[in-house]
Motif scaffolding. Structure first.
Motif, PDB file in Angstrom:
ATOM      1  N   ARG A  64       0.862  -1.187   0.000  1.00 52.47           N
ATOM      2  CA  ARG A  64       0.000   0.000   0.000  1.00 52.47           C
ATOM      3  C   ARG A  64       0.892   1.228   0.000  1.00 52.47           C
ATOM      4  O   ARG A  64       1.848   1.314   0.760  1.00 52.47           O
ATOM      5  CB  ARG A  64      -0.878  -0.016   1.253  1.00 52.47           C
ATOM      6  CG  ARG A  64      -1.847   1.137   1.352  1.00 52.47           C
ATOM      7  CD  ARG A  64      -2.642   1.080   2.660  1.00 52.47           C
ATOM      8  NE  ARG A  64      -3.210  -0.234   2.903  1.00 52.47           N
ATOM      9  CZ  ARG A  64      -4.460  -0.607   2.593  1.00 52.47           C
ATOM     10  NH1 ARG A  64      -5.267   0.241   2.014  1.00 52.47           N
ATOM     11  NH2 ARG A  64      -4.885  -1.812   2.860  1.00 52.47           N
ATOM     12  N   THR A  65       0.552   2.174  -0.872  1.00 50.17           N
ATOM     13  CA  THR A  65       1.304   3.417  -0.922  1.00 50.17           C
ATOM     14  C   THR A  65       0.365   4.549  -1.303  1.00 50.17           C
ATOM     15  O   THR A  65      -0.786   4.309  -1.694  1.00 50.17           O
ATOM     16  CB  THR A  65       2.501   3.314  -1.906  1.00 50.17           C
ATOM     17  OG1 THR A  65       3.341   4.447  -1.746  1.00 50.17           O
ATOM     18  CG2 THR A  65       2.040   3.195  -3.347  1.00 50.17           C
TER      19      THR A  65
ATOM     20  N   GLU B  75      -4.622   6.503  -3.083  1.00 49.35           N
ATOM     21  CA  GLU B  75      -4.146   5.316  -2.374  1.00 49.35           C
ATOM     22  C   GLU B  75      -4.042   4.172  -3.375  1.00 49.35           C
ATOM     23  O   GLU B  75      -4.986   3.883  -4.098  1.00 49.35           O
ATOM     24  CB  GLU B  75      -5.100   4.937  -1.256  1.00 49.35           C
ATOM     25  CG  GLU B  75      -4.652   3.715  -0.482  1.00 49.35           C
ATOM     26  CD  GLU B  75      -5.555   3.386   0.688  1.00 49.35           C
ATOM     27  OE1 GLU B  75      -5.342   2.330   1.308  1.00 49.35           O
ATOM     28  OE2 GLU B  75      -6.481   4.174   0.996  1.00 49.35           O
TER      29      GLU B  75
ATOM     30  N   GLU C  77       9.263  -1.526  -2.709  1.00 46.26           N
ATOM     31  CA  GLU C  77       8.670  -0.223  -2.409  1.00 46.26           C
ATOM     32  C   GLU C  77       9.446   0.899  -3.081  1.00 46.26           C
ATOM     33  O   GLU C  77       8.849   1.844  -3.615  1.00 46.26           O
ATOM     34  CB  GLU C  77       8.618  -0.003  -0.897  1.00 46.26           C
ATOM     35  CG  GLU C  77       7.627  -0.913  -0.208  1.00 46.26           C
ATOM     36  CD  GLU C  77       7.790  -0.943   1.299  1.00 46.26           C
ATOM     37  OE1 GLU C  77       6.808  -1.303   1.971  1.00 46.26           O
ATOM     38  OE2 GLU C  77       8.885  -0.636   1.808  1.00 46.26           O
TER      39      GLU C  77
ATOM     40  N   GLN D  22       7.899   3.508  -5.648  1.00 45.28           N
ATOM     41  CA  GLN D  22       7.965   4.937  -5.330  1.00 45.28           C
ATOM     42  C   GLN D  22       8.707   5.719  -6.411  1.00 45.28           C
ATOM     43  O   GLN D  22       8.287   6.817  -6.783  1.00 45.28           O
ATOM     44  CB  GLN D  22       8.628   5.163  -3.961  1.00 45.28           C
ATOM     45  CG  GLN D  22       7.738   4.845  -2.796  1.00 45.28           C
ATOM     46  CD  GLN D  22       6.460   5.662  -2.802  1.00 45.28           C
ATOM     47  OE1 GLN D  22       6.421   6.825  -3.168  1.00 45.28           O
ATOM     48  NE2 GLN D  22       5.360   5.027  -2.415  1.00 45.28           N
TER      49      GLN D  22
END
Length: 125
Positions: free
Chosen positions: A10-11, A34, A56, A60
């Motif tokens: 989740r980011t 989200e 991640e 990102q």
């Protein structure tokens, strides 16, 4: 019993957009988008430890091009209406390519423009 192994990440990213309607464009407004990614590791790594930080960081780094931006000003949304559905579709395709570099497969992406509104795309069985 057959087990299915996958990770869920989740980011969040902050970006604005304005929907184009048949009678003009709406107001530019911000969202904290989200993203929930469900990904499958390479078959040979199901018994290995995966460094979440590496996955991640890859996600990102990819999302940076949208962070703090107005989607309408970024390709392909200069020509594609930056709706929740279209943004999710573009993210699914682009994140699939980004994750392929490390041999992970994106199987589902949930994109929310608020805590109540989500759109989900997944691979067909």
């Amino acid at each position: 019993m057959i087990k299915k192994y996958q990770y869920k990440l989740r980011t969040f990213i902050n970006a604005s957009h304005a929907i184009r309607w048949s009678d003009g464009q709406g107001a530019i407004h911000p969202h904290t988008w989200e993203l929930v990614l469900e990904i499958i590791p390479p078959v040979e790594s199901t018994s290995e430890v995966v460094k979440f930080e590496d996955i991640e960081l890859l996600v990102q780094n990819y999302l940076q091009k949208y962070a703090g931006q107005t989607l309408n000003d970024i390709a392909p949304f200069r020509t594609i209406n930056p709706t929740l559905e279209n943004f999710a579709d573009v993210l699914f395709d682009e994140l699939t390519g980004a994750l392929d570099v490390i041999h992970f497969q994106l199987v589902q992406l949930d994109l929310g423009e608020s805590a109540k509104r989500f759109y989900s795309i997944s691979l067909a069985d």
